[in-house]
Design an enzyme around this catalytic site. Structure first.
Site, short mmCIF file in Angstrom:
data_model
loop_
_atom_site.label_atom_id
_atom_site.label_comp_id
_atom_site.label_asym_id
_atom_site.label_seq_id
_atom_site.Cartn_x
_atom_site.Cartn_y
_atom_site.Cartn_z
N GLU A 76 -5.26 7.62 8.84
CA GLU A 76 -5.09 8.49 7.67
C GLU A 76 -3.62 8.82 7.49
O GLU A 76 -2.98 9.40 8.35
CB GLU A 76 -5.93 9.75 7.75
CG GLU A 76 -7.42 9.51 7.86
CD GLU A 76 -8.02 8.73 6.69
OE1 GLU A 76 -7.37 8.67 5.61
OE2 GLU A 76 -9.12 8.19 6.84
N SER A 77 -3.09 8.48 6.31
CA SER A 77 -1.65 8.50 6.08
C SER A 77 -1.01 9.88 6.24
O SER A 77 0.08 9.99 6.81
CB SER A 77 -1.34 7.94 4.69
OG SER A 77 -1.90 8.75 3.67
N LYS A 118 -8.18 -9.25 5.81
CA LYS A 118 -7.86 -8.51 7.03
C LYS A 118 -8.19 -9.34 8.28
O LYS A 118 -9.29 -9.90 8.37
CB LYS A 118 -8.61 -7.19 7.06
CG LYS A 118 -8.20 -6.25 5.94
CD LYS A 118 -9.09 -5.03 5.84
CE LYS A 118 -8.72 -4.18 4.64
NZ LYS A 118 -9.63 -3.04 4.43
N VAL A 131 -5.22 0.93 6.61
CA VAL A 131 -3.81 1.13 6.92
C VAL A 131 -3.36 2.39 6.19
O VAL A 131 -3.89 2.69 5.12
CB VAL A 131 -2.95 -0.09 6.49
CG1 VAL A 131 -3.30 -1.30 7.32
CG2 VAL A 131 -3.07 -0.40 5.00
N CYS A 181 0.83 -1.20 0.00
CA CYS A 181 0.00 0.00 0.00
C CYS A 181 0.86 1.26 0.00
O CYS A 181 1.56 1.53 0.99
CB CYS A 181 -0.92 0.01 1.22
SG CYS A 181 -1.94 1.51 1.32
#
Length: 229
Positions: free
Chosen positions: A73-74, A47, A61, A20
């Site tokens: 939240e990245s 998952k 993720v 990801c």
């Protein structure tokens, strides 16, 4: 990057996925900062029930656990790492340069990311080639003094970390022959794109990216996306 590991005031766990690019942002930041943390791989196709019940019911993720608290939240989790670890110098000290760097990341996502999305997520490789160079030309004015990194820094900071996973996967696809050879040749040899190309390769070779980017697994995932349905 310091050889001595930074020990955070509270334990850090990162729930992530090797395939990801969004999750890779925070993984790169933690690795680049050379901080102690625990990495937990999450299979996005299957998952774990414990992850959905105990960690993140939304199943996203990255999920970052700091002590007993969770963040998602990245962009949020990556900026948190930069704020938490000032000794890693992931944020420019000058407020104006910090603002410029954030604009740079925003413009990358506006101008260059669409080629990545079209080619590697939507399977339109021809569309990738058509959009990439136009996007680079629009983006370059915001990539200020990249010698080797933004603002003349000797290491990637937050804004570059936010775009690094997309740069690395884009170049992986191009250099692995998944994109037509004319695109690869033009990117490598046309002086018009030399500034971007040099910056991109420096970014891909930085410790945070090298320490987190599994080329074999990600190439398999890209090929799977591009396979005829």
């Amino acid at each position: 990057m310091s050889l001595t590991k930074i020990v955070p005031s509270k334990p850090i766990k990162l729930y992530c996925s090797i395939i990801c690019p969004w999750a890779a942002r925070t993984w790169i930041a933690l690795t680049q900062a050379n901080v102690e943390f625990e990495y937990i791989e999450i299979d996005l196709k299957n998952k774990p029930e414990w992850f959905l019940k105990e960690v993140n019911p939304g199943g996203k993720v990255p999920t970052l656990k700091y002590g007993d608290d969770y963040l998602i939240e990245s962009a949020v989790t990556t900026e948190f790492v930069a704020d938490l670890l000032p000794e890693a110098k992931l944020l420019p000290s000058d407020p104006f340069e910090l603002a410029q760097s954030r604009l740079m990341a925003d413009r990358f996502m506006e101008f260059v990311f669409p080629a990545f999305r079209k080619g590697l997520y939507q399977g339109d490789v021809a569309g990738l080639s058509a959009e990439l160079f136009d996007g680079i030309e629009k983006f370059e004015p915001y990539l200020i003094n990249a010698k080797p990194f933004f603002g003349g820094s000797d290491h990637p900071a937050l804004a570059e970390i936010l775009v690094a996973p997309f740069v690395s996967r884009l170049y992986l696809a191009i250099e692995s022959g998944l994109v037509d050879s004319a695109t690869s040749t033009k990117l490598a040899t046309d002086p018009k794109y030399a500034y971007f190309n040099t910056w991109a390769k420096n970014l891909i070779a930085s410790p945070g990216v090298v320490g987190t980017f599994d080329k074999t697994t990600n190439l398999e995932q890209i090929k799977e996306r591009l396979a005829p349905k």
